[in-house]
Design an enzyme around this catalytic site. Structure first.
Site, mmCIF file in Angstrom:
data_model
loop_
_atom_site.group_PDB
_atom_site.id
_atom_site.type_symbol
_atom_site.label_atom_id
_atom_site.label_comp_id
_atom_site.label_asym_id
_atom_site.label_seq_id
_atom_site.Cartn_x
_atom_site.Cartn_y
_atom_site.Cartn_z
ATOM 1 N N HIS A 154 22.199 33.143 30.091
ATOM 2 C CA HIS A 154 22.450 34.291 29.208
ATOM 3 C C HIS A 154 23.931 34.671 29.205
ATOM 4 O O HIS A 154 24.268 35.825 28.962
ATOM 5 C CB HIS A 154 21.623 35.522 29.612
ATOM 6 C CG HIS A 154 20.182 35.225 29.867
ATOM 7 N ND1 HIS A 154 19.214 35.323 28.897
ATOM 8 C CD2 HIS A 154 19.538 34.798 30.990
ATOM 9 C CE1 HIS A 154 18.034 34.988 29.405
ATOM 10 N NE2 HIS A 154 18.210 34.659 30.665
ATOM 11 N N SER A 275 50.336 30.893 16.710
ATOM 12 C CA SER A 275 50.093 31.735 15.550
ATOM 13 C C SER A 275 51.434 32.028 14.900
ATOM 14 O O SER A 275 52.462 32.102 15.571
ATOM 15 C CB SER A 275 49.424 33.028 16.010
ATOM 16 O OG SER A 275 49.693 34.064 15.089
ATOM 17 N N LYS A 281 49.973 33.247 21.347
ATOM 18 C CA LYS A 281 48.710 32.530 21.153
ATOM 19 C C LYS A 281 48.797 31.023 21.343
ATOM 20 O O LYS A 281 49.770 30.384 20.992
ATOM 21 C CB LYS A 281 48.187 32.811 19.738
ATOM 22 C CG LYS A 281 47.939 34.304 19.503
ATOM 23 C CD LYS A 281 46.500 34.653 19.467
ATOM 24 C CE LYS A 281 45.867 34.137 18.192
ATOM 25 N NZ LYS A 281 44.479 34.534 18.118
ATOM 26 N N GLU A 288 37.491 24.202 18.211
ATOM 27 C CA GLU A 288 36.862 25.000 17.152
ATOM 28 C C GLU A 288 36.423 24.120 15.983
ATOM 29 O O GLU A 288 35.339 24.306 15.411
ATOM 30 C CB GLU A 288 37.835 26.066 16.648
ATOM 31 C CG GLU A 288 38.159 27.136 17.681
ATOM 32 C CD GLU A 288 39.318 28.006 17.204
ATOM 33 O OE1 GLU A 288 39.055 28.975 16.495
ATOM 34 O OE2 GLU A 288 40.477 27.694 17.535
#
Ligand code: ARG
Length: 455
Positions: A154, A275, A281, A288
């Site tokens: 979980h 970024s 970043k 992804e």
């Protein structure tokens, strides 16, 4: 130059463009030519055409292959597909003899053949890319085999596990994927030529010879089925869907682990983006994208199942829609596997951050319960005791390790000084069952994994 006698019926330009598959099926030129060469050899061997004619046909096909490979071939939409484009060019090159190549053959069994040759090759390439990805995972696991991390259920910290054990879980998924592709290979490895348009051909052909020439281990047993079966494409796409589903789970963990909040890993700069506005970043784009590309692979599987649904026997033009999804599945999956392997190679494990995540040692709660069980308490009772103990520790802002002897004894008189022997290390060592996370078991699993990923 004589032009070929091939006439295809659609004269409306829009309809012709609509029906043309050459923009995408040109990718099958090599398989198509290989198949035609084997077919021509067989026709000559069976004396259906003369040996000299076959020689001229084969020479012509060889030179067409070279033209295509050198980018000198003019693909023509009005000739519809790859078969017609090649045959028409053959006619230009060798004249009337070209017309003998299509004896005892139909585009229906020809396309089934091309696709099977293609899928067979791509299965081997895919399996090799899965193997390479597994090898990278095994290497990362082996290089960090002492690192203990929180195992999750979980997405809540559950019990300590070895990082290597966690990584090897993915090894197992990919191992099953390879098996699935191998299974699919067995059913793809069936030679359909000789089925003709649908009912077989009225010539004394030698199908076994063609199969042998092309490296197939068997020939199809029902001509209607052979020209209308696309199960092997669906199976490739299904195996691909499962594989990329596994990859997407791994990718998701890498995204999570590389976040500031986790900080378990660092992905190499070559595989992250910055970024344009936020200078701090390092985005895990490759992971992804591997996660995101799952969508199109699933989509192609669903598309293909839908194309084939309710199609009457035998060939129907609907089936021409089988190719683009297949090609995209092959390309997407193979690229995702290869780039992911490259990215994972650059991963640095931050053992300090992983240890930090378990500073409050509540992941040892199960071990505390097991401790009480070993002292004679039934497990359900032990579970209740440790649940109350955990709640208490949390309310005091203490880890288990920081609780005093007296505090322990308030929850159970069975707690003694050896409760402090329970550590992350003792927890994993204790799970020494086959398939468990103990260092001994994981070392064994690593040896097996290394053996299975050897080239
Ligand atoms: N371009 C066709 C396809 O991809 C090849 C077979 C065509 N056969 C036919 N009878 N029109 O399915």
């Amino acid at each position: 130059m004589k032009s070929s006698p091939i006439k295809l019926s659609m004269t409306d330009k829009q309809a012709r463009d609509y029906g043309a598959s050459i923009p995408f099926d040109r990718r099958l030129y090599r398989q198509d030519i290989e198949g035609s060469i084997a077919h021509a050899r067989m026709l000559a061997k069976q004396e259906i055409i003369a040996g000299g004619e076959a020689a001229v046909i084969i020479k012509g096909l060889d030179s067409i292959r070279k033209e295509i490979e050198r980018g000198r071939f003019q693909f023509r939409t009005e000739l519809e597909d790859i078969h017609m484009n090649i045959e028409a060019r053959l006619f230009e090159k060798i004249g009337e003899t070209a017309g003998k190549l299509h004896t005892a053959r139909s585009r229906n069994d020809q396309m089934a053949l091309d696709l099977r040759l293609f899928v067979k090759e791509e299965i081997l390439k895919t399996v090799d890319k899965i193997r390479a990805l597994q090898a990278v995972l095994v290497e990362l696991a082996g290089a960090n085999k002492d690192v203990i991390m929180p195992g999750y259920t979980h997405l809540q910290q559950a019990q300590p596990v070895l990082l290597a054990h966690h990584l090897l879980a993915y090894f197992e998924m990919f191992q099953r994927d390879k098996e699935r592709f191998h299974d699919c290979l067995g059913r793809t490895d069936v030679m359909p030529l000789g089925s003709g348009a649908l009912g077989g051909v009225p010539y004394h052909i030698d199908r076994e010879f063609v199969a042998q020439e092309l490296g197939f281990s068997k020939v199809s047993t029902n001509s209607l089925d052979a020209v209308s079966d696309r199960d092997f494409i669906i199976e490739y796409e299904a195996a691909a869907a499962i594989t990329i589903m596994h990859l997407s789970r791994l990718a998701e963990e890498l995204v999570l682990w590389s976040s500031n909040e986790f900080g378990f890993i660092k992905i190499g700069e070559a595989f992250t983006t910055g970024s344009s506005i936020m200078p701090q970043k390092k985005n895990p784009d490759v992971a992804e994208l591997a996660r995101g590309k799952t969508g199109r692979v699933y989509g192609h599987l669903m598309g293909m199942l839908t194309i084939m649904k309710s199609l009457p026997l035998a060939y129907n033009r609907d089936m021409q829609e089988d190719k683009e999804g297949l090609f995209d599945t092959v390309d997407t999956l193979q690229a995702s596997l290869a780039v992911s392997a490259g990215m994972i190679k650059t991963i640095k494990i931050n053992a300090g951050r992983i240890a930090q995540a378990m500073k409050t040692d509540y992941v040892l709660a199960t071990d505390l319960a097991d401790y009480l069980v070993k002292k004679g308490l039934p497990f359900r009772r032990a579970h209740g005791v440790v649940a109350r103990l955990s709640e208490y520790a949390m309310s005091k802002g203490k880890s288990f390790r920081e609780l005093g002897r007296k505090e322990y004894r308030e929850f159970s008189p069975l707690f003694a000084g050896d409760v402090y022997d329970i550590t992350l290390a003792s927890s994993v060592v204790a799970r020494n069952v086959a398939g468990g996370t103990s260092p001994q078991q994981v070392a064994k699993a690593l040896r097996r994994a290394r053996r299975l990923t050897k080239k």
